[in-house]
Design an enzyme around this catalytic site. Structure first.
Site, mmCIF file in Angstrom:
data_model
loop_
_atom_site.group_PDB
_atom_site.id
_atom_site.type_symbol
_atom_site.label_atom_id
_atom_site.label_comp_id
_atom_site.label_asym_id
_atom_site.label_seq_id
_atom_site.Cartn_x
_atom_site.Cartn_y
_atom_site.Cartn_z
ATOM 1 N N ASN A 84 0.877 -1.166 0.000
ATOM 2 C CA ASN A 84 0.000 0.000 0.000
ATOM 3 C C ASN A 84 0.914 1.215 0.000
ATOM 4 O OD1 ASN A 84 -1.936 1.984 0.526
ATOM 5 N ND2 ASN A 84 -1.796 1.680 2.725
ATOM 6 N N GLY A 85 0.717 2.120 -0.965
ATOM 7 C CA GLY A 85 1.562 3.318 -1.015
ATOM 8 C C GLY A 85 2.042 3.540 -2.422
ATOM 9 N N GLU B 82 -19.838 21.262 0.977
ATOM 10 C CA GLU B 82 -19.856 19.892 1.489
ATOM 11 C C GLU B 82 -21.092 19.137 0.962
ATOM 12 O OE1 GLU B 82 -17.838 17.954 2.681
ATOM 13 O OE2 GLU B 82 -18.973 16.404 3.698
ATOM 14 N N GLU C 152 -20.049 12.826 -4.997
ATOM 15 C CA GLU C 152 -19.308 11.608 -4.631
ATOM 16 C C GLU C 152 -20.151 10.347 -4.781
ATOM 17 O OE1 GLU C 152 -16.191 12.109 -0.990
ATOM 18 O OE2 GLU C 152 -18.199 12.806 -0.563
ATOM 19 N N HIS D 284 -22.910 36.452 -10.976
ATOM 20 C CA HIS D 284 -21.667 36.664 -11.736
ATOM 21 C C HIS D 284 -21.331 35.473 -12.630
ATOM 22 C CE1 HIS D 284 -21.006 40.362 -9.637
ATOM 23 N NE2 HIS D 284 -21.106 39.759 -8.463
HETATM 24 C C1 G6P Z 1 -10.644 11.130 0.533
HETATM 25 C C2 G6P Z 1 -11.969 10.714 1.125
HETATM 26 C C3 G6P Z 1 -12.707 11.947 1.660
HETATM 27 C C4 G6P Z 1 -11.825 12.683 2.650
HETATM 28 C C5 G6P Z 1 -10.463 13.043 2.051
HETATM 29 C C6 G6P Z 1 -9.498 13.562 3.107
HETATM 30 O O1 G6P Z 1 -10.857 11.885 -0.607
HETATM 31 O O2 G6P Z 1 -12.757 10.054 0.153
HETATM 32 O O3 G6P Z 1 -13.892 11.532 2.295
HETATM 33 O O4 G6P Z 1 -12.461 13.854 3.064
HETATM 34 O O5 G6P Z 1 -9.869 11.872 1.486
HETATM 35 O O6 G6P Z 1 -9.247 12.540 4.024
HETATM 36 P P1 G6P Z 1 -8.791 12.764 5.509
HETATM 37 O O7 G6P Z 1 -8.646 11.383 6.073
HETATM 38 O O8 G6P Z 1 -7.465 13.475 5.431
HETATM 39 O O9 G6P Z 1 -9.804 13.577 6.215
#
Ligand code: G6P
Length: 613
Positions: free
Chosen positions: A99-100, A486, A493, A509
């Site tokens: 992972n990474g 949001e 999403e 605008h």
């Molecule tokens: C991804 C997830 C989001 C989240 C963002 C930041 O895009 O799908 O839901 O807000 O990462 O993640 P974090 O763990 O840093 O809040």
């Protein structure tokens, strides 16, 4: 991005690995694979698509072995094909899951090719497999080979490695990506997230940066990046086992939306009295740092960034400090000017988001007064690397679209704002009626959230008029502008409807040109200072035939006056309105997605934890 799981036991580990993958699927779900050391040698199965596809494959091609590794992928290097799915092998005896991201994989690949290694995939991970194999040829010791190989890897990784010649153990290592060890009775495990292992243990050891571990049935041995044997503390899982299941809800997202009153309460617990924020919620060191703060920089990604945008309004208005907010991926690549005595605040649910971590690492060298994390995962990189931390207590969040993490971040940010206000007002301080008012409203908030959740059926009915639309517009002013953002993010999403948020005053605008009867418009209209201005903006939309859905409280008198579709919200003080008004937007997006039949918890192309740039 991507989830890994590994197990060594005295029973066949395939079901443990598969269950682990199911629980890690939120981290990536375009292909999955599993390798075990079977009596007949190292065996691997991989499948494109979700873990269920791999399960199907295993029904017809079962794998049995007592040591194994598994992976669920979110593609970075190479398309989501079977050939690119993990585990990756070098020869027929060694397999790796990762992972990474390995940043120098291209040069390593060239070097390995020059020495005779052939590559079957387009992934960066395959270089890890060959590199370890190369060193293994020299020493015959898998642990040493992993130690030597990872020195050459640039980027971020958590890996788990097995070798057919050593069925009694597996080796895992982390640098930059999360990895936790699970301690069982006569069996050992590793995974990207403890959730993956709750079925087999509740005892966990969080590896630190650069640690390498050897897992066997007799236990775990850990060596740090200096090569020293180390003991890392073992922690008990505290969130209960329901955290990992849906508890009767149709989706994790819905369960997590409904958990919000409780987790908000948890986030406030022990941090506020009846009328004020308790001292030292940020630890004793904070009292030495915070009196010097003259401004605040807030950095985050995605939903966490929206929480930061709300906080800017609060920090400027309530604490009287200048505040800048920026997405981490922009911040980290520009020439930031850091004014003296600036507090750096990073917000992250996971504490592992690559851009946010990189921004923090930059900030630590950039002359900030101090760094502070608002985060949901204890022991995450963000928490380990900041001077101060305020934990949200949302519990594990599994739905890819963030809900309860966001509202608890807002709670934590409000507490931070009140602490900053108090420090600044220390000299002139008598009774602070503003703090008293906000704190008593915080006490009442979970109940109000329950009242909003009770509006679910009405919101579901409104969702009907969105399900066949291609676009939607979200409007808000002041702190409701980031909430509109949001709301739009949630809708796009999970329902894949194109949604944009605008500060309502900006409508004329440009975006007003888009408004017609095919463009639903959502307006967030609590009864605040900007309400009359917002009403004028809504008149502009109405005049162009736009269908408007307004979320407003009774005092706002939007519906009767204007003849719009209105969802009546409980009244709340202005400062906390952004938290309350988030809820109907989450529910709206949820119901639209359900109507459209999309994958609510695992929307296409996304992953929960973005540990690559
Ligand atoms: C991804 C997830 C989001 C989240 C963002 C930041 O895009 O799908 O839901 O807000 O990462 O993640 P974090 O763990 O840093 O809040």
């Amino acid at each position: 991005m991507c989830g890994i799981v590994g197990a060594v036991a005295e029973r066949t580990v395939t079901p443990i690995l598969l269950e682990g993958l199911r629980r890690l699927e939120y981290r990536g779900y375009d292909s999955a694979g599993l390798a075990v050391i079977a009596p007949e040698g190292l065996q691997r199965q991989r499948a494109v698509g979700k873990v269920a596809q791999l399960e199907k494959r295993l029904e017809t091609h079962p794998l049995r072995g007592m040591t194994g590794i598994a992976h669920t992928r979110w593609a970075t290097h190479g398309a989501p094909t079977e050939v690119n799915a993990h585990p990756h092998m070098s020869g027929s005896q060694l397999a790796v899951v990762h992972n990474g991201i390995i940043e120098n994989y291209a040069s390593l690949r060239q070097r390995l090719q020059a020495t005779g290694y052939t590559f079957e995939s387009q992934t960066d991970t395959e270089v890890i497999a060959h590199l370890i194999e190369k060193y293994y040829q020299q020493s015959g010791d898998l642990f040493v080979a992993v130690q030597q190989a990872i020195i050459l890897l640039e980027g971020a990784f958590a890996i788990a490695v097995v070798h057919q010649a050593h069925p009694e153990y597996l080796v895992c290592a982390r640098k930059g990506s999360p990895l936790v060890l699970g301690v069982g009775s006569g069996e050992s495990f590793c995974a990207s997230d403890p959730l993956a292992l709750l079925q087999v243990t509740d005892r966990f050891i969080y590896l630190q940066e650069g640690d390498i571990a050897c897992l066997s049935v007799t236990g775990v041995e850990i060596v740090d990046q200096q090569g020293q044997n180390v003991e890392r503390p073992m922690k008990m899982w505290e969130h209960g086992h329901q955290a990992a299941d849906k508890q009767g809800y149709k989706h994790y997202m819905l369960k997590e939306i409904h958990e919000q009153p409780k987790v908000m309460q948890d986030t406030l617990e022990g941090r506020i009295s009846q009328t004020s924020v308790l001292p030292e919620i940020l630890g004793s060191q904070a009292s030495l740092i915070l009196p010097h703060v003259e401004q605040v920089h807030v950095i985050a990604c995605g939903t966490s960034f929206h929480a930061g945008m709300v906080a800017r309004y609060w920090i400027e208005k309530i604490a009287g400090l200048p505040c800048m907010v920026e997405v981490a991926s922009e911040y980290r690549y520009r020439d930031v000017v850091v004014p003296p005595n600036t507090l750096f605040v990073c917000i992250s649910q996971s504490g592992e988001t690559a851009d946010t971590l990189a921004a923090l690492r930059f900030a630590r060298q950039a002359g900030y007064l101090a760094t502070l994390a608002i985060c949901n995962v204890p022991g995450s990189s963000l928490i380990r690397e900041t001077d101060l931390a305020l934990m949200t207590r949302a519990g594990p969040e599994i739905g890819v679209a963030s809900t309860k993490a966001f509202t608890t971040q807002l709670i934590a940010l409000m507490l931070l704002t009140l602490v900053l206000r108090r420090v600044r007002q220390a000299a002139s301080r008598g009774q602070d009626t503003c703090e008293q008012r906000i704190v008593s409203a915080l006490h009442a908030l979970p109940d109000k959230i329950n009242r909003v959740l009770a509006l679910d059926e009405q919101i579901e009915a409104y969702a009907q008029s969105f399900a066949d639309k291609q676009h939607a517009l979200f409007l808000g002013r002041g702190t409701q502008y980031p909430i509109a953002m949001e709301g739009a993010l949630k809708l796009k999403e999970i329902s894949y409807i194109h949604a944009e948020a605008y500060p309502a005053g900006e409508l004329k605008h440009g975006p007003l040109a888009l408004v017609d009867k095919e463009m639903p418009v959502v307006a967030i209209a609590p009864h605040d200072d900007l309400l009359e201005k917002l009403k004028s903006n809504l008149q502009e939309v109405q005049a162009r035939g736009g269908q408007v859905l307004v979320f407003a409280d009774g005092a706002a008198r939007v519906g009767a006056e204007m003849g719009l579709a209105v969802l009546h919200m409980p009244e709340v003080i202005d400062e906390l309105a952004p938290i309350l008004y988030t809820l109907p937007l989450q529910l709206l997006a949820y119901h639209v997605a359900v109507l459209k039949g999309t994958d609510v918890d695992q929307p296409r192309n996304l992953a929960k934890s973005v540990t690559v740039e």
